[in-house]
Design a protein around this motif. Structure first.
Motif, PDB file in Angstrom:
ATOM      1  N   VAL A 254       0.868  -1.178   0.000  1.00 16.61           N
ATOM      2  CA  VAL A 254       0.000   0.000   0.000  1.00 16.61           C
ATOM      3  C   VAL A 254       0.903   1.226   0.000  1.00 16.61           C
ATOM      4  CG1 VAL A 254      -1.796   1.290   1.202  1.00 16.61           C
ATOM      5  CG2 VAL A 254      -1.795  -1.197   1.295  1.00 16.61           C
ATOM      6  N   VAL A 255       0.649   2.167  -0.923  1.00 18.75           N
ATOM      7  CA  VAL A 255       1.445   3.393  -0.998  1.00 18.75           C
ATOM      8  C   VAL A 255       0.490   4.579  -1.109  1.00 18.75           C
ATOM      9  CG1 VAL A 255       3.591   2.430  -1.901  1.00 18.75           C
ATOM     10  CG2 VAL A 255       1.750   2.932  -3.482  1.00 18.75           C
ATOM     11  N   ALA A 256       0.642   5.522  -0.197  1.00 17.40           N
ATOM     12  CA  ALA A 256      -0.254   6.679  -0.131  1.00 17.40           C
ATOM     13  C   ALA A 256       0.527   7.948  -0.413  1.00 17.40           C
ATOM     14  CB  ALA A 256      -0.908   6.760   1.246  1.00 17.40           C
ATOM     15  N   ALA A 257       0.092   8.696  -1.434  1.00 16.26           N
ATOM     16  CA  ALA A 257       0.728   9.962  -1.773  1.00 16.26           C
ATOM     17  C   ALA A 257      -0.044  11.150  -1.217  1.00 16.26           C
ATOM     18  CB  ALA A 257       0.867  10.098  -3.282  1.00 16.26           C
ATOM     19  N   ALA A 258      -1.356  10.996  -1.089  1.00 16.96           N
ATOM     20  CA  ALA A 258      -2.241  12.054  -0.595  1.00 16.96           C
ATOM     21  C   ALA A 258      -3.541  11.386  -0.161  1.00 16.96           C
ATOM     22  CB  ALA A 258      -2.517  13.086  -1.694  1.00 16.96           C
ATOM     23  N   PRO A 259      -4.369  12.064   0.640  1.00 19.82           N
ATOM     24  CA  PRO A 259      -5.627  11.448   1.062  1.00 19.82           C
ATOM     25  C   PRO A 259      -6.514  11.002  -0.090  1.00 19.82           C
ATOM     26  CG  PRO A 259      -5.156  13.372   2.412  1.00 19.82           C
ATOM     27  CD  PRO A 259      -4.133  13.368   1.319  1.00 19.82           C
ATOM     28  N   ASN A 260      -6.353  11.614  -1.251  1.00 18.41           N
ATOM     29  CA  ASN A 260      -7.155  11.226  -2.419  1.00 18.41           C
ATOM     30  C   ASN A 260      -6.324  10.524  -3.486  1.00 18.41           C
ATOM     31  OD1 ASN A 260      -5.631  13.370  -3.271  1.00 18.41           O
ATOM     32  ND2 ASN A 260      -7.339  14.464  -4.258  1.00 18.41           N
ATOM     33  N   ASN A 261      -5.182   9.973  -3.086  1.00 16.01           N
ATOM     34  CA  ASN A 261      -4.333   9.280  -4.045  1.00 16.01           C
ATOM     35  C   ASN A 261      -3.569   8.171  -3.325  1.00 16.01           C
ATOM     36  OD1 ASN A 261      -2.947   8.528  -6.353  1.00 16.01           O
ATOM     37  ND2 ASN A 261      -1.511  10.253  -6.280  1.00 16.01           N
ATOM     38  N   VAL A 262      -4.245   7.030  -3.151  1.00 11.81           N
ATOM     39  CA  VAL A 262      -3.676   5.881  -2.459  1.00 11.81           C
ATOM     40  C   VAL A 262      -3.787   4.666  -3.383  1.00 11.81           C
ATOM     41  CG1 VAL A 262      -3.724   4.494  -0.355  1.00 11.81           C
ATOM     42  CG2 VAL A 262      -4.530   6.864  -0.295  1.00 11.81           C
ATOM     43  N   TRP A 263      -2.713   3.886  -3.427  1.00 11.40           N
ATOM     44  CA  TRP A 263      -2.681   2.700  -4.281  1.00 11.40           C
ATOM     45  C   TRP A 263      -2.408   1.466  -3.421  1.00 11.40           C
ATOM     46  CZ3 TRP A 263      -3.619   2.854  -9.550  1.00 11.40           C
ATOM     47  CH2 TRP A 263      -3.644   4.135 -10.133  1.00 11.40           C
ATOM     48  N   ALA A 264      -3.069   0.375  -3.766  1.00 10.85           N
ATOM     49  CA  ALA A 264      -2.823  -0.925  -3.145  1.00 10.85           C
ATOM     50  C   ALA A 264      -2.641  -1.945  -4.262  1.00 10.85           C
ATOM     51  CB  ALA A 264      -3.982  -1.329  -2.239  1.00 10.85           C
ATOM     52  N   ALA A 265      -1.706  -2.871  -4.075  1.00  8.23           N
ATOM     53  CA  ALA A 265      -1.430  -3.832  -5.144  1.00  8.23           C
ATOM     54  C   ALA A 265      -1.009  -5.160  -4.553  1.00  8.23           C
ATOM     55  CB  ALA A 265      -0.348  -3.292  -6.090  1.00  8.23           C
ATOM     56  N   GLY A 266      -1.213  -6.215  -5.336  1.00  8.92           N
ATOM     57  CA  GLY A 266      -0.846  -7.551  -4.892  1.00  8.92           C
ATOM     58  C   GLY A 266      -1.186  -8.572  -5.948  1.00  8.92           C
ATOM     59  N   ARG A 267      -2.037  -9.517  -5.560  1.00  6.88           N
ATOM     60  CA  ARG A 267      -2.352 -10.625  -6.461  1.00  6.88           C
ATOM     61  C   ARG A 267      -3.813 -11.018  -6.312  1.00  6.88           C
ATOM     62  NH1 ARG A 267      -0.026 -16.652  -5.390  1.00  6.88           N
ATOM     63  NH2 ARG A 267      -0.982 -16.148  -3.391  1.00  6.88           N
ATOM     64  N   ARG A 275      -2.394 -19.113 -11.426  1.00  9.50           N
ATOM     65  CA  ARG A 275      -1.152 -18.916 -10.686  1.00  9.50           C
ATOM     66  C   ARG A 275      -0.976 -17.463 -10.272  1.00  9.50           C
ATOM     67  NH1 ARG A 275       3.879 -22.247 -12.814  1.00  9.50           N
ATOM     68  NH2 ARG A 275       4.233 -22.222 -10.566  1.00  9.50           N
ATOM     69  N   GLY A 276      -1.920 -16.609 -10.648  1.00 10.89           N
ATOM     70  CA  GLY A 276      -1.891 -15.242 -10.164  1.00 10.89           C
ATOM     71  C   GLY A 276      -1.989 -14.207 -11.265  1.00 10.89           C
ATOM     72  N   HIS A 277      -2.794 -13.197 -11.011  1.00 10.31           N
ATOM     73  CA  HIS A 277      -2.874 -12.013 -11.852  1.00 10.31           C
ATOM     74  C   HIS A 277      -2.607 -10.790 -10.982  1.00 10.31           C
ATOM     75  CE1 HIS A 277      -4.837 -14.728 -14.678  1.00 10.31           C
ATOM     76  NE2 HIS A 277      -4.752 -13.793 -15.604  1.00 10.31           N
ATOM     77  N   PRO A 278      -1.989  -9.755 -11.529  1.00  9.07           N
ATOM     78  CA  PRO A 278      -1.733  -8.559 -10.726  1.00  9.07           C
ATOM     79  C   PRO A 278      -3.034  -7.914 -10.276  1.00  9.07           C
ATOM     80  CG  PRO A 278      -1.247  -8.143 -13.041  1.00  9.07           C
ATOM     81  CD  PRO A 278      -1.469  -9.614 -12.906  1.00  9.07           C
ATOM     82  N   LEU A 279      -3.079  -7.554  -9.004  1.00  8.48           N
ATOM     83  CA  LEU A 279      -4.220  -6.867  -8.421  1.00  8.48           C
ATOM     84  C   LEU A 279      -3.790  -5.447  -8.081  1.00  8.48           C
ATOM     85  CD1 LEU A 279      -7.018  -6.660  -7.082  1.00  8.48           C
ATOM     86  CD2 LEU A 279      -6.008  -7.709  -5.034  1.00  8.48           C
ATOM     87  N   VAL A 280      -4.442  -4.465  -8.690  1.00 14.22           N
ATOM     88  CA  VAL A 280      -4.131  -3.054  -8.465  1.00 14.22           C
ATOM     89  C   VAL A 280      -5.436  -2.323  -8.167  1.00 14.22           C
ATOM     90  CG1 VAL A 280      -3.142  -0.936  -9.429  1.00 14.22           C
ATOM     91  CG2 VAL A 280      -2.143  -3.158 -10.020  1.00 14.22           C
ATOM     92  N   ALA A 281      -5.436  -1.509  -7.115  1.00 17.82           N
ATOM     93  CA  ALA A 281      -6.623  -0.737  -6.750  1.00 17.82           C
ATOM     94  C   ALA A 281      -6.212   0.680  -6.376  1.00 17.82           C
ATOM     95  CB  ALA A 281      -7.366  -1.400  -5.593  1.00 17.82           C
TER      96      ALA A 281
END
Length: 378
Positions: A254-267, A275-281
């Motif tokens: 999870v990486v947060a740049a601003a209260p209205n700009n946060v990214w979470a990623a995984g699988r 076997r897995g697909h990239p998960l980005v939100a």
């Protein structure tokens, strides 16, 4: 489903890698492999502590006969002194632990966090750098803990830091794992209760834009294997609504740049054979929405970049490193090379001029795994 993040910080062996994709660090043209001044190990975390200095951390694997020991590894690079990385000594050198995560609020406020150690009454290793000296601070674990560790840390201010991870305990005759949240108040680490609405979970990452805006991500370990996101508003931790991501999944970063700009990623796994697909939100200040990412694989690390996000990880389907950058025009491949017979990125740092990727690689079918650092100009 085994957690991809926990696998990243597990004890690795050369046998854990599939020797299929052969390449060199020069295969992508602009990428360069940088020598790492240590033997077998892994670079699990990376951050820029000031305008010129980047730190990378993880562990060294020490083999003595039939026994192996993990010890913390901290590296530093000052771009004013060239491209070389140097080992940085800390009080925990030689401890039976790793550095799983690090976070900096400037060059005078840096936290490193790792695992618990039976030699220190089971407490979790943490270290703090104030720009002049190191301080070790043990974080206590719940009674009955078999194993525990911090996998993420967020440095908020001089007397304010948060760390997340996991604990393994017994419930009757069975062991179970659940999340761990602790807060540094300037004097000690304090355990914080998980929200009542959160079942058993593991937390892999945490990021803050300020003392009243903190995000943590991971996976539910209650048998559902669903990704989970938690938010702290300065008073209370609550569980956030996560968009439908597939059959199973987890947020590794999870990486947060601003209260209205946060990214979470995984699988995410779309079925039992996947076997897995990239998960980005992405969170825009109101709600989380998934962002379709190309290819297959798992995202281990992310960085907020202009117009979007940059992610790196590994693709089990192709046995290749995974790296993509999203900007206003769409996704663009980082063209990460496969170094040796196999390599996996676990950490990432991006500044105005350079992209740096850390992880692990296996030079050949018989050699032990080695720490990996790749750099490229932006």
């Amino acid at each position: 489903m085994n957690s991809a993040k926990r696998a990243a910080v597990a004890l690795l062996s050369a046998a854990a890698f599939t020797a299929t994709a052969v390449g060199t660090a020069q295969a992508a043209g602009r990428w360069q492999q940088v020598p790492v001044p240590t033997g077998s190990g892994n670079v699990l975390a990376m951050t820029q502590i000031d305008q010129h200095t980047t730190w990378g951390a993880g562990f060294r694997l020490i083999t003595d006969g039939d026994s192996t020991t993990l010890t913390p590894l901290l590296l530093a690079r000052d771009d004013r002194a060239g491209s070389a990385w140097k080992r940085v000594a800390t009080p925990a050198d030689g401890a039976n632990s790793r550095i799983n995560a690090l976070s900096a609020d400037g060059a005078r406020n840096v936290w490193l966090v790792g695992d618990n150690d039976s030699a220190t009454d089971g407490s979790i290793l943490t270290e703090h750098w104030d720009g002049k000296a190191w301080q070790t601070a043990s974080a206590s674990v719940p009674d009955g803990t078999l194993s525990a560790g911090f996998l993420g840390v967020a440095t908020v201010g001089p007397r304010d830091a948060w760390a997340v991870g996991w604990t393994q305990r017994m419930r009757g005759d069975d062991s179970y794992e659940t999340g761990l949240i602790e807060h540094w108040n300037g004097k000690a680490w304090q355990q914080i209760k998980l929200p009542a609405a959160v079942p058993d979970t593991e937390l892999f990452s945490i990021s803050a834009t300020g003392p009243r805006d903190i995000w943590a991500g991971g996976v539910l370990t209650d048998g559902t294997d669903q990704p989970v996101l938690l938010h702290y508003d300065g008073h209370t931790w609550t569980r956030a609504t996560v968009p439908n991501t597939g059959l199973y999944g987890e947020f590794n970063t999870v990486v947060a740049a601003a209260p209205n700009n946060v990214w979470a990623a995984g699988r995410t796994l779309v079925d039992d054979k996947d076997r897995g697909h990239p998960l980005v939100a992405h969170y825009d200040g109101h709600s989380w929405k998934t962002v379709a990412a190309p290819g297959t694989g798992v995202v281990n690390a992310a960085a907020v970049t202009p117009g979007g996000v940059t992610v790196v990880g590994y693709d089990k389907t192709t046995s290749q490193s995974y790296g993509e950058q999203l900007d206003g025009t769409g996704w663009h491949s980082l063209n990460l090379p496969t170094v040796g017979v196999d390599s996996t990125p676990y950490s990432l740092s991006v500044n105005s001029s350079t992209v740096t990727v850390g992880g692990v690689y296996t030079p050949d079918e018989t050699s032990p795994f080695q720490p990996l650092i790749l750099t490229a100009s932006r």
